[in-house]
Design an enzyme around this catalytic site. Structure first.
Site, short mmCIF file in Angstrom:
data_model
loop_
_atom_site.label_atom_id
_atom_site.label_comp_id
_atom_site.label_asym_id
_atom_site.label_seq_id
_atom_site.Cartn_x
_atom_site.Cartn_y
_atom_site.Cartn_z
CG HIS A 1 -31.13 27.34 -13.03
ND1 HIS A 1 -30.45 26.51 -12.18
CD2 HIS A 1 -30.25 28.28 -13.44
CE1 HIS A 1 -29.20 26.94 -12.06
NE2 HIS A 1 -29.06 28.01 -12.83
CB CYS B 1 -25.04 32.38 -9.27
SG CYS B 1 -25.83 31.00 -8.42
#
Length: 449
Positions: A10, A42
């Site tokens: 990320h 996630c």
């Protein structure tokens, strides 16, 4: 200017895109030791539970996209050493085993985190898995249909989401955690009691205050998990006991926390001004107490990565810090939290008070409504809001964002009690439920004076 970026999940992906945008003409070289970038871990539980049908949808970028923007992307390349005096890195090509050096003008460390693997006897047994990256997600998916008894070790967000996914898939699920409550970093007992009762009502075995002592096996595959209080049958075990910063490269190179997380200034620079860092390998600026803390979250990582690019040429945009704001959907409950809770406040050097309130989110004259359970946490003496929690069957999770803004901007209980929120019977009451929560806090403060 030549910028070398180490790691590309990320923070790395955000940094590469931001650098190429903010510093056009720069040479950006990326080294990533995996074979993919930007995987949203996630979403693993959603994939396991069948909500997401295609794991490829959990990628929001690719090596090809970064290359098309102008980066030189080296996949399956491991950086093994940094020479900050000579501004070089040593790189190993994991496919060819070639080792070489690369120069840099600016270096960006976005090496992320890795699951904690406790030294438990039998942990190398087949069907004991971690849950972090794409390859691990694929392993879990490959095994899930052939198993019935699933044990999740760790009651944080990832563990709880996996409990839901496997339970909804018809598996026999056991949750083991060494602490006395699930989600203890995010929620106080009033909230975790509700969730634990709901898990048990759905047939989940909730084994708290229990540490795993041993994994037993049959024919090389895990068969049970042993704790001091009992033995739990298992066909599949997933470890979710937390994360550690993947910051070994920075050891003795830049300033870090005791756990190795890298310290950065307001512009994402480490103690070496030509080395930037962002993401799960970094200590965030924690707004509730104004100090460094280790809080690995994708939202933090993306913001920090973006700021690397904003500040790569000159210091322009300050990091605003974080409250560790998070949301969760669990068996119909929507849950949001931000900042400290009462149980964690002392760990951050804060002396706090709190109030709990339950109310309907909208007027009772409407055809339907739902209860909202709320908690506000403030610093004693200043009445500065430092945390909050909300839970309801109605989607109130955006209220966690509102409370997050209150913490970041150092609002007081009185500020929140009388802040301007709209009223419309479809959505809320003449006094918004957050107003009412803060007014209850004011009543408690005044009664104690």
């Amino acid at each position: 200017m030549k910028v070398v970026v180490i790691g590309c999940t990320h923070a790395g992906t955000a940094a590469v895109k931001s650098i190429l945008k903010e510093a056009p003409g720069s040479e950006v070289v990326v080294f990533e030791r995996n074979d993919n970038v930007s995987f949203l871990s996630c979403g693993i539980a959603l994939y396991i539970g069948g909500v997401v049908k295609n794991a490829q949808e959990l990628f929001y970028s690719s090596p090809e996209e970064l290359s098309s923007l102008g980066a030189t992307v080296n996949m399956e390349h491991d950086v093994t050493h940094i020479d900050h005096d000579n501004k070089t890195v040593t790189v190993k090509d994991l496919k060819t085993q070639e080792v070489y050096t690369e120069t840099y003008d600016k270096l960006v460390l976005t090496t992320g985190s890795w699951p904690i693997v406790p030294p438990i006897p039998g942990i190398e047994t087949e069907n004991i898995l971690l849950c972090k990256n794409y390859n691990q997600a694929q392993e879990i998916i490959a095994r899930k249909d052939a198993v019935q008894k699933v044990v999740i070790v760790g009651g944080g967000y990832i563990g709880i989401e996996l409990v839901e996914a496997f339970s909804e898939s018809g598996k026999d699920v056991t949750l083991i955690d060494g602490l006395d409550r699930i989600l203890n970093k995010y929620l106080d007992q009033e909230f975790t009691d509700v969730l634990e009762a709901d898990l048990r009502s759905r047939g989940v075995t909730v084994a708290l205050n229990q540490t795993v002592q041993e994994f037993k096996s049959t024919d090389g595959k895990v068969s049970s998990v042993v704790t001091p209080q009992g033995e739990y049958e298992a066909d599949l075990v997933i470890l979710c006991v937390g994360f550690r910063p993947n910051a070994q490269l920075a050891k003795d190179l830049v300033d870090t926390l005791p756990n190795g997380a890298i310290k950065v200034n307001d512009y994402m620079q480490t103690s070496d001004k030509d080395i930037y860092a962002a993401g799960d390998n970094v200590a965030v600026h924690y707004n509730p107490n104004g100090d460094h803390a280790y809080i690995p979250l994708a939202t933090n990582a993306v913001r920090m990565g973006n700021l690397v690019g904003k500040n790569i040429l000159e210091n322009k945009v300050k990091y605003r810090g974080t409250q560790g704001t998070s949301g969760l959907y669990l068996f119909g409950f929507t849950i949001g939290s931000t900042g400290v809770n009462v149980a964690s406040a002392a760990n951050f050097g804060l002396d706090v008070d709190s109030v709990v309130l339950e109310d309907n989110y909208r007027p009772e004259f409407m055809p339907t409504t739902e209860k909202v359970l709320m908690k506000l946490v403030w610093e004693k003496g200043t009445n500065r809001i430092v945390g909050g929690q909300v839970i309801s069957k109605y989607d109130i999770t955006q209220s966690a964002n509102t409370l997050s803004l209150a913490v970041q901007n150092k609002m007081t209980v009185e500020d929140l009690a009388y802040v301007d929120f709209f009223f419309q019977p479809h959505f809320d009451r003449p006094w918004n439920y957050l107003n009412l929560l803060a007014q209850a806090a004011l009543d408690k403060i005044q009664s104690s004076q």
